[in-house]
Design a protein around this motif. Structure first.
Motif, PDB file in Angstrom:
ATOM      1  N   ASP A  12      -3.709 -11.133  -5.318  1.00 12.44           N
ATOM      2  CA  ASP A  12      -3.966 -11.928  -6.516  1.00 12.44           C
ATOM      3  C   ASP A  12      -5.390 -12.473  -6.533  1.00 12.44           C
ATOM      4  N   SER A  43      -1.705  -4.126  -2.066  1.00 15.20           N
ATOM      5  CA  SER A  43      -1.396  -5.219  -1.161  1.00 15.20           C
ATOM      6  C   SER A  43      -1.074  -4.794   0.258  1.00 15.20           C
ATOM      7  N   GLY A  44      -0.935  -3.520   0.504  1.00 15.16           N
ATOM      8  CA  GLY A  44      -0.622  -3.091   1.865  1.00 15.16           C
ATOM      9  C   GLY A  44      -0.650  -1.586   1.981  1.00 15.16           C
ATOM     10  N   ASN A  94       4.690  -2.672  -8.835  1.00 16.10           N
ATOM     11  CA  ASN A  94       5.241  -2.376  -7.518  1.00 16.10           C
ATOM     12  C   ASN A  94       5.247  -0.868  -7.355  1.00 16.10           C
ATOM     13  N   THR A 146       7.519  -0.081  -2.914  1.00 14.44           N
ATOM     14  CA  THR A 146       8.557  -1.065  -2.603  1.00 14.44           C
ATOM     15  C   THR A 146       8.306  -2.269  -3.495  1.00 14.44           C
ATOM     16  N   GLU A 147       9.257  -3.174  -3.535  1.00 12.66           N
ATOM     17  CA  GLU A 147       9.073  -4.362  -4.376  1.00 12.66           C
ATOM     18  C   GLU A 147       7.992  -5.283  -3.833  1.00 12.66           C
ATOM     19  N   HIS A 148       7.580  -5.099  -2.589  1.00 17.78           N
ATOM     20  CA  HIS A 148       6.554  -5.942  -1.984  1.00 17.78           C
ATOM     21  C   HIS A 148       5.173  -5.299  -2.002  1.00 17.78           C
ATOM     22  N   HIS A 149       5.098  -4.061  -2.406  1.00 23.89           N
ATOM     23  CA  HIS A 149       3.828  -3.329  -2.425  1.00 23.89           C
ATOM     24  C   HIS A 149       3.266  -3.348  -3.843  1.00 23.89           C
ATOM     25  N   ARG A 150       2.161  -4.078  -4.048  1.00 17.77           N
ATOM     26  CA  ARG A 150       1.594  -4.214  -5.389  1.00 17.77           C
ATOM     27  C   ARG A 150       0.288  -3.450  -5.481  1.00 17.77           C
TER      28      ARG A 150
END
Length: 134
Positions: free
Chosen positions: A89, A131-132, A108, A111-115
């Motif tokens: 962000d 994000s990763g 996403n 995965t729901e955590h990978h933006r």
């Protein structure tokens, strides 16, 4: 922040994967459909895993990328450079404040955590931040 991969928009993932196999022999992902982007993603890596290339094959209903390939008359084009960032962000805010235009709202990816998000600057082209690791 660290470099992640170079993305190419391609007409045929199989053909491009075969062409770059001497450099990127490891298949990490193959033709995974990304509904949010209307593309099939193939991720290839070098034998040592230190470098990656992403093949972005547009589905038939992804007009902007299909038109990009059509206008070029080529079957493969450099498309973007991607960086993994620690503060997604914060990096997005910084880039927008520096004149970068958001091409894809944060989404996403795997995965729901990978933006991820793609941004454009006239002096630099398209950059993807994520994000990763993929």
């Amino acid at each position: 922040m660290r470099f992640s991969h170079i993305g190419y928009v391609v007409r045929n993932s199989d053909a491009t994967a075969a062409a770059v196999k001497p450099f990127f022999p490891v298949v990490v992902r193959f033709r995974e459909y990304m509904a949010a982007q209307k593309v099939f993603i193939t991720l290839l890596a070098t034998a040592d895993g230190n470098s990656q290339i992403e093949l972005v094959e547009p589905s038939q209903n992804n007009r902007p990328l299909c038109e990009l390939l059509d206008k070029s008359g080529k079957s493969s084009l450099p498309y973007h450079i991607c960086f993994e960032v620690h503060d997604f962000d914060g990096q997005l805010r910084t880039m927008k404040a520096s004149g970068w235009i958001v091409l894809t709202r944060p989404f996403n990816a795997f995965t729901e955590h990978h933006r991820s998000s793609h941004l454009y600057h006239a002096d630099a082209g398209i950059i993807e931040i994520m994000s990763g690791p993929l």
